[in-house]
Enzyme design. Structure first.
Site, PDB file in Angstrom:
ATOM      1  N   GLU A  98       0.815  -1.224   0.000  1.00 29.92           N
ATOM      2  CA  GLU A  98       0.000   0.000   0.000  1.00 29.92           C
ATOM      3  C   GLU A  98       0.841   1.263   0.000  1.00 29.92           C
ATOM      4  O   GLU A  98       0.328   2.368  -0.068  1.00 29.92           O
ATOM      5  CB  GLU A  98      -0.917   0.012   1.240  1.00 29.92           C
ATOM      6  CG  GLU A  98      -2.017  -1.032   1.214  1.00 29.92           C
ATOM      7  CD  GLU A  98      -1.598  -2.380   1.806  1.00 29.92           C
ATOM      8  OE1 GLU A  98      -0.381  -2.655   1.852  1.00 29.92           O
ATOM      9  OE2 GLU A  98      -2.477  -3.151   2.218  1.00 29.92           O
ATOM     10  N   LYS A 148       0.175 -11.601  23.831  1.00 30.78           N
ATOM     11  CA  LYS A 148      -0.159 -10.775  24.990  1.00 30.78           C
ATOM     12  C   LYS A 148      -0.289 -11.664  26.212  1.00 30.78           C
ATOM     13  O   LYS A 148      -1.204 -12.456  26.328  1.00 30.78           O
ATOM     14  CB  LYS A 148      -1.457 -10.002  24.754  1.00 30.78           C
ATOM     15  CG  LYS A 148      -1.615  -8.861  25.737  1.00 30.78           C
ATOM     16  CD  LYS A 148      -2.701  -7.904  25.319  1.00 30.78           C
ATOM     17  CE  LYS A 148      -2.573  -6.605  26.108  1.00 30.78           C
ATOM     18  NZ  LYS A 148      -3.648  -5.673  25.828  1.00 30.78           N
ATOM     19  N   TRP A 202       2.901  -7.202  26.335  1.00 32.13           N
ATOM     20  CA  TRP A 202       3.174  -7.724  24.999  1.00 32.13           C
ATOM     21  C   TRP A 202       4.500  -8.467  24.952  1.00 32.13           C
ATOM     22  O   TRP A 202       5.480  -8.046  25.562  1.00 32.13           O
ATOM     23  CB  TRP A 202       3.251  -6.572  23.986  1.00 32.13           C
ATOM     24  CG  TRP A 202       1.955  -5.860  23.756  1.00 32.13           C
ATOM     25  CD1 TRP A 202       1.649  -4.602  24.156  1.00 32.13           C
ATOM     26  CD2 TRP A 202       0.803  -6.356  23.067  1.00 32.13           C
ATOM     27  NE1 TRP A 202       0.375  -4.271  23.770  1.00 32.13           N
ATOM     28  CE2 TRP A 202      -0.171  -5.337  23.093  1.00 32.13           C
ATOM     29  CE3 TRP A 202       0.494  -7.565  22.445  1.00 32.13           C
ATOM     30  CZ2 TRP A 202      -1.426  -5.471  22.516  1.00 32.13           C
ATOM     31  CZ3 TRP A 202      -0.757  -7.705  21.866  1.00 32.13           C
ATOM     32  CH2 TRP A 202      -1.698  -6.678  21.901  1.00 32.13           C
TER      33      TRP A 202
HETATM   34  P1  AMP Z   1       3.644  -6.553   1.914  1.00 30.05           P
HETATM   35  O1  AMP Z   1       2.545  -5.585   1.665  1.00 30.05           O
HETATM   36  O2  AMP Z   1       3.343  -7.935   1.456  1.00 30.05           O
HETATM   37  O3  AMP Z   1       4.934  -6.031   1.386  1.00 30.05           O
HETATM   38  O4  AMP Z   1       3.814  -6.683   3.478  1.00 30.05           O
HETATM   39  C1  AMP Z   1       4.036  -5.553   4.276  1.00 30.05           C
HETATM   40  C2  AMP Z   1       4.347  -5.978   5.671  1.00 30.05           C
HETATM   41  O5  AMP Z   1       5.566  -6.735   5.723  1.00 30.05           O
HETATM   42  C3  AMP Z   1       4.585  -4.824   6.616  1.00 30.05           C
HETATM   43  O6  AMP Z   1       3.389  -4.269   7.095  1.00 30.05           O
HETATM   44  C4  AMP Z   1       5.404  -5.487   7.712  1.00 30.05           C
HETATM   45  O7  AMP Z   1       4.575  -6.197   8.628  1.00 30.05           O
HETATM   46  C5  AMP Z   1       6.234  -6.500   6.952  1.00 30.05           C
HETATM   47  N1  AMP Z   1       7.583  -5.956   6.711  1.00 30.05           N
HETATM   48  C6  AMP Z   1       8.051  -5.390   5.581  1.00 30.05           C
HETATM   49  N2  AMP Z   1       9.341  -5.037   5.727  1.00 30.05           N
HETATM   50  C7  AMP Z   1       9.709  -5.364   6.983  1.00 30.05           C
HETATM   51  C8  AMP Z   1      10.923  -5.242   7.767  1.00 30.05           C
HETATM   52  N3  AMP Z   1      12.049  -4.739   7.264  1.00 30.05           N
HETATM   53  N4  AMP Z   1      10.880  -5.675   9.048  1.00 30.05           N
HETATM   54  C9  AMP Z   1       9.768  -6.214   9.587  1.00 30.05           C
HETATM   55  N5  AMP Z   1       8.609  -6.366   8.897  1.00 30.05           N
HETATM   56  C10 AMP Z   1       8.577  -5.944   7.621  1.00 30.05           C
END
Ligand code: AMP
Length: 548
Positions: free
Chosen positions: A329, A440, A445
């Site tokens: 997004e 939790k 948390w």
């Molecule tokens: P997507 O839309 O499939 O790219 O997923 C996005 C989600 O991936 C984010 O809201 C995070 O929860 C996770 N995410 C992306 N980059 C990272 C990162 N460097 N560290 C931790 N979580 C990440």
């Protein structure tokens, strides 16, 4: 009073025409489905993109039409990015790792008029059994000599280009015109579409080039393992030509050995992708005497948190690691790595600790963290809340999905990421968890990411994931699902000993269960949803006797 400057609408095609003029010696190297390695310069690509645009128009593609792609990383996929958007149509990337059912749902939701598919993926289209939008044309991305034997009525990509002019008078349209469409990987409910515009895409490219000066510099070679079929390969098809870099496209073989060989042969400087891919490369490098591929100095890792042990291993090989965080997004990138000046002043251990965070906020993307009632929390690096974002590269609605749109934004129009985070005074982001992945326990948390990061550093653990299991007293307790590294099964006591320096006793997992593999989502992340389903009948050890 208004400023008195010209207004020119931002267009994606202008990135490529600029690259062809400014960086004529750079271009694209592709490991192709046909088995060869193809090389094209940006001027050559621009000629082919013009031919493609003429060919698509001849097929009947008009402004606003959706043209789907189902393809690995390669020059033809890159050409489609520019050719489709160049004529005002929408390049809709489809993820080949999705189940047929979801693929049909997405194709029909988007109402694609054309589907361009890689040679090796034609079987996936056959498996859809005609459950596609009526009249949708299928183009196989190869030449006549390699056209597959298929029951489908298909066209040939190279024939679409053949004989078409290699130049094009690119049409003008408002910069808010839709250019790209990507559906979220569908970790919850049906996939939801993010519809990018020319403006958001060009601004994203500029923000990322400004924010990643080290990884993106002219004359160097970049390897996107992050797929063009998901979140625009983190925008690399736009940032690389803008920065004057050659892209090395890996095609469909993404195992450690294939990546090592390609990187070695093509002298890749920077490589971008998710941690699961880098685990494969890391193992391959270790197998080959701990020698990274020639010229490999920079690794950008994102999509999920990179484990500390992985960061430390690449850094020890002399490879500079940076995390990027973002979302479909958000076009998708929202952070960059850490400040080189800060890194210089830190010890190696401090550097690696800091690199387990998600990096610093990019210009153009605003952050706020809020509590359960939506009240803003301080950006002090300690207070944890749900992260909301705002900016020119963030969606303002989902594509034709009012229900999902309603749930995604707060009253002030900020987009809720579902990531529970801290933000530092300097914009440094640390993702503590996905909101629904937190454990939790007793009102406190526990970060499953933290537990997983530390546990994977244990030599007997190849991969692991934490799930929250219901507990009558504490609400939830963490359980560690482990893929063992060898024959040895780590005991709970040994795990606690190993992790007790970093965690309070109550934060440590109550149990370990062993599995052969962790379920992955279509984008290569551990699917907590599937894992939770798999362990829905699981009972914590302390209750086993009483339930038996
Ligand atoms: P997507 O839309 O499939 O790219 O997923 C996005 C989600 O991936 C984010 O809201 C995070 O929860 C996770 N995410 C992306 N980059 C990272 C990162 N460097 N560290 C931790 N979580 C990440």
């Amino acid at each position: 009073m208004q400023g008195m400057m010209m207004h020119r609408d931002l267009r994606i095609i202008d990135i490529l025409t600029y690259a062809a003029e400014a960086f004529p010696d750079q271009g694209i190297v592709s490991a192709r489905d046909e088995g060869d390695v193809n090389r094209l310069s940006y001027p050559e690509i621009l000629g082919r993109v013009s031919q493609l645009a003429h060919g698509l128009k001849k097929l009947g593609v008009k402004e606003g039409d959706r043209v789907a792609t189902l393809a690995w990383n390669g020059h033809r996929h890159f050409e489609l990015y520019y050719g489709i958007s160049g004529i005002g149509a929408v390049c809709h990337t489809l993820n080949p790792r999705l189940p047929a059912e979801q693929m049909s749902y997405i194709l029909n939701h988007a109402q694609d008029s054309v589907l361009c598919v890689d040679l090796s993926l034609i079987g996936l289209v056959e498996a859809l059994k005609g459950d596609v939008p009526e009249g949708m044309k299928i183009v196989v991305m190869t030449d006549r000599a390699h056209m597959p034997d298929t029951s489908l009525d298909v066209l040939c990509y190279e024939e679409l280009l053949d004989g078409q002019p290699t130049d094009m008078d690119w049409p003008e349209f408002p910069e808010t015109t839709a250019a790209g469409l990507c559906y979220t990987s569908g970790t919850t409910g049906n996939p939801k579409g993010a519809l990018y515009s020319h403006r958001s895409t060009v601004l994203h490219a500029l923000y990322v080039v400004a924010g990643h000066p080290q990884s993106l510099s002219s004359g160097r070679r970049a390897l996107p393992v992050v797929p063009l079929f998901h979140v625009n390969a983190w925008g690399m098809p736009y940032t690389a030509p803008l920065a004057g870099m050659t892209m090395v496209m890996p095609g469909r073989f993404l195992d450690g050995a294939s990546l090592y060989d390609l990187m070695q042969a093509e002298e890749v400087y920077t490589a971008w992708g998710v941690p699961t891919v880098w685990a494969g490369l890391q193992a391959e490098i270790e197998k080959r005497g701990n020698k990274p591929p020639k010229g490999f100095e920079d690794l950008v890792v994102g999509g999920s948190a990179a484990p500390r042990a992985m960061i430390a291993a690449f850094e020890a090989m002399g490879v500079n690691v940076n995390q990027a965080w973002g979302m479909t997004e958000m076009s998708p990138i929202g952070t960059r790595g850490l400040l080189p000046e800060w890194l210089k002043s830190a010890s190696k251990d401090e550097q690696i600790d800091a690199k387990t965070g998600a990096g610093r906020r990019l210009f153009g993307v605003e952050f706020k963290i809020v509590d359960d009632d939506g009240n803003r929390l301080p950006h002090d690096g300690e207070t944890t809340g749900e992260l909301y974002v705002r900016g020119n590269t963030v969606i303002r609605a989902y594509f034709e999905n009012e229900e999902a749109t309603k749930a995604a934004f707060d009253a002030d129009g900020w987009f809720g990421t579902g990531d529970v985070s801290t933000v530092g005074e300097d914009g440094r982001l640390i993702i503590r968890d996905r909101a629904k992945d937190l454990v939790k326990s007793g009102g406190e948390w526990i970060s499953s990411i933290d537990l997983e990061n530390h546990a994977t550093a244990h030599p007997d653990i190849a991969a692991c994931a934490v799930i929250a299991v219901p507990h009558p007293k504490w609400d939830e307790r963490p359980v560690l699902v482990v893929v063992p590294a060898g024959d040895k099964r780590i005991t709970l006591d040994a795990l606690h000993d190993f992790m007790s320096d970093h965690f309070a006793k109550w934060q440590l997992p109550d149990d370990i269960v062993f599995v052969d593999d962790l379920p992955l989502t279509a984008t290569g992340k551990v699917s907590k949803l599937t894992l939770r389903e798999q362990f829905s009948d699981y009972v914590l050890p302390e209750f086993r006797e009483s339930t038996a």
